[in-house]
Design a protein around this motif. Sequence first.
Motif, PDB file in Angstrom:
ATOM      1  N   VAL A  15       0.865  -1.180   0.000  1.00 20.81           N
ATOM      2  CA  VAL A  15       0.000   0.000   0.000  1.00 20.81           C
ATOM      3  C   VAL A  15       0.904   1.233   0.000  1.00 20.81           C
ATOM      4  CG1 VAL A  15      -1.777   1.286   1.220  1.00 20.81           C
ATOM      5  CG2 VAL A  15      -1.836  -1.205   1.224  1.00 20.81           C
ATOM      6  N   ALA A  16       1.018   1.869  -1.150  1.00 21.18           N
ATOM      7  CA  ALA A  16       1.899   3.026  -1.281  1.00 21.18           C
ATOM      8  C   ALA A  16       1.284   4.244  -0.591  1.00 21.18           C
ATOM      9  CB  ALA A  16       2.138   3.325  -2.757  1.00 21.18           C
ATOM     10  N   ARG A  17       2.136   5.109  -0.065  1.00 20.07           N
ATOM     11  CA  ARG A  17       1.668   6.312   0.617  1.00 20.07           C
ATOM     12  C   ARG A  17       2.169   7.535  -0.137  1.00 20.07           C
ATOM     13  NH1 ARG A  17       4.150   7.137   4.923  1.00 20.07           N
ATOM     14  NH2 ARG A  17       2.609   8.551   5.813  1.00 20.07           N
ATOM     15  N   ILE A  18       1.231   8.398  -0.562  1.00 13.78           N
ATOM     16  CA  ILE A  18       1.641   9.629  -1.226  1.00 13.78           C
ATOM     17  C   ILE A  18       1.053  10.828  -0.491  1.00 13.78           C
ATOM     18  CG2 ILE A  18       1.784   8.456  -3.458  1.00 13.78           C
ATOM     19  CD1 ILE A  18      -0.696  10.042  -4.332  1.00 13.78           C
ATOM     20  N   ASP A  67       3.030   6.677 -10.890  1.00 11.76           N
ATOM     21  CA  ASP A  67       3.024   5.235 -11.119  1.00 11.76           C
ATOM     22  C   ASP A  67       4.442   4.716 -11.368  1.00 11.76           C
ATOM     23  OD1 ASP A  67       1.716   2.625 -11.871  1.00 11.76           O
ATOM     24  OD2 ASP A  67       2.579   3.142 -13.824  1.00 11.76           O
ATOM     25  N   ARG A  68       5.179   5.383 -12.210  1.00 13.19           N
ATOM     26  CA  ARG A  68       6.532   4.918 -12.563  1.00 13.19           C
ATOM     27  C   ARG A  68       7.473   4.969 -11.366  1.00 13.19           C
ATOM     28  NH1 ARG A  68       7.807   8.302 -17.917  1.00 13.19           N
ATOM     29  NH2 ARG A  68       9.762   7.117 -17.894  1.00 13.19           N
ATOM     30  N   ILE A  69       7.370   6.036 -10.576  1.00 10.82           N
ATOM     31  CA  ILE A  69       8.252   6.168  -9.407  1.00 10.82           C
ATOM     32  C   ILE A  69       7.903   5.127  -8.348  1.00 10.82           C
ATOM     33  CG2 ILE A  69       8.897   7.696  -7.484  1.00 10.82           C
ATOM     34  CD1 ILE A  69       8.559  10.037  -9.506  1.00 10.82           C
ATOM     35  N   LEU A  70       6.618   4.911  -8.117  1.00  7.83           N
ATOM     36  CA  LEU A  70       6.220   3.901  -7.139  1.00  7.83           C
ATOM     37  C   LEU A  70       6.644   2.502  -7.572  1.00  7.83           C
ATOM     38  CD1 LEU A  70       2.637   5.097  -6.098  1.00  7.83           C
ATOM     39  CD2 LEU A  70       4.778   5.345  -4.814  1.00  7.83           C
ATOM     40  N   ARG A  71       6.837   2.305  -8.866  1.00  8.66           N
ATOM     41  CA  ARG A  71       7.277   1.001  -9.378  1.00  8.66           C
ATOM     42  C   ARG A  71       8.798   0.911  -9.508  1.00  8.66           C
ATOM     43  NH1 ARG A  71       2.801  -1.793 -10.962  1.00  8.66           N
ATOM     44  NH2 ARG A  71       0.927  -0.559 -11.378  1.00  8.66           N
ATOM     45  N   GLY A  72       9.508   1.959  -9.030  1.00 11.83           N
ATOM     46  CA  GLY A  72      10.962   1.851  -8.947  1.00 11.83           C
ATOM     47  C   GLY A  72      11.774   2.773  -9.837  1.00 11.83           C
ATOM     48  N   ALA A  73      11.126   3.570 -10.695  1.00 12.21           N
ATOM     49  CA  ALA A  73      11.883   4.490 -11.553  1.00 12.21           C
ATOM     50  C   ALA A  73      12.577   5.555 -10.708  1.00 12.21           C
ATOM     51  CB  ALA A  73      10.962   5.149 -12.564  1.00 12.21           C
ATOM     52  N   LYS A  74      13.735   6.017 -11.169  1.00 14.92           N
ATOM     53  CA  LYS A  74      14.497   7.029 -10.450  1.00 14.92           C
ATOM     54  C   LYS A  74      14.035   8.422 -10.870  1.00 14.92           C
ATOM     55  CE  LYS A  74      18.614   4.185  -9.807  1.00 14.92           C
ATOM     56  NZ  LYS A  74      20.077   4.049 -10.071  1.00 14.92           N
TER      57      LYS A  74
END
Length: 325
Positions: free
Chosen positions: A30-33, A277-284
């Motif tokens: 569960v990501a937190r933003i 979405d991309r950052i939560l999936r690991g993009a820098k």
Amino acid sequence: MRRFAVTVSALLVVLLFFGSAATAQSVRRVARIGMLCVPACKVPYIEAFSDELQKIGWVEGTTIATERKDPDYHLDKLPALAADLVRSRPDLIVAFTPFAARAAKNATPDIPIVIILVADPVGMGLASSLARPGGNLTGVATMDRTDFGGKFLGILREVLPQAKRVGVFLNTSNEMHRLVFPETPTAAAKLGFQLDVIDVHEVGEVPRAVAAAKTRGAEALDIFSDPVFPPNRVADLAVQAGLPSISFDAGFARAGGLISYGPDFPALARIGAHYVDRILRGAKTAELPIEQPTKYLLVVNLKTAKSLGIEIPASLLARADEVIE
């Protein structure tokens, strides 16, 4: 038999361990933003952002948890609100508009920040470049500054071929206004406009600013988009004063202003959701290029034009993306 019982017990321990680990892993997913909303969280472009997040699989309360901070037009609260978000240690922060972007960047050098609706993040010093932002910030810009002031005032000249004096609403506490406005007088001079600049810092100052422009002889208003200039309020006051008006936000013309020319804010906010979405999936963050709009919307309000006694050239109507009748 005893060996079998021991084996079964050991197997149960292993299964319980992995079951607990799987449960913990599920909780961690569960990501937190944190969202820093300016001027408020319930505006169309922020609703578009949230809708797009859900469309791409981030469901509030299931896969994502959002903490929203809203200054409700009191922009002096932003540093404290940004600090509150940082203390809660979210996975990333989404900052809407230059005010929120500056507050978020000042509050943290390490939590990833996705900016949305910031005209020139490089000019503000928030990013090293559009292609490689560096640091902890990336997202969506709203403007390609190449001769934008000339294009903007050029539209006003098409509509008002005889006009000379234009009242310009600025908010000099907005970094973007300070960056972009210096290009405007040169464009205005080429088009035969004299500019009368009125500095507006709070929502309550808007009626006074419209009255001042009218008193000084303005024949039109150029409204630099800003959170303290509510589109519907400014548009209504401009019409009441008999002043044609142009602004950057498409919502301005839809709210009753004469013309708007600028990006599609909700569409850009949807693009911002994909950065999240991309950052939560690991993009820098540092390696995600900042995107600029490739198209600007021209919106003309014919109903307002008729009430002001203005005839919109057919050539301009032919180019309009939206005509409000």
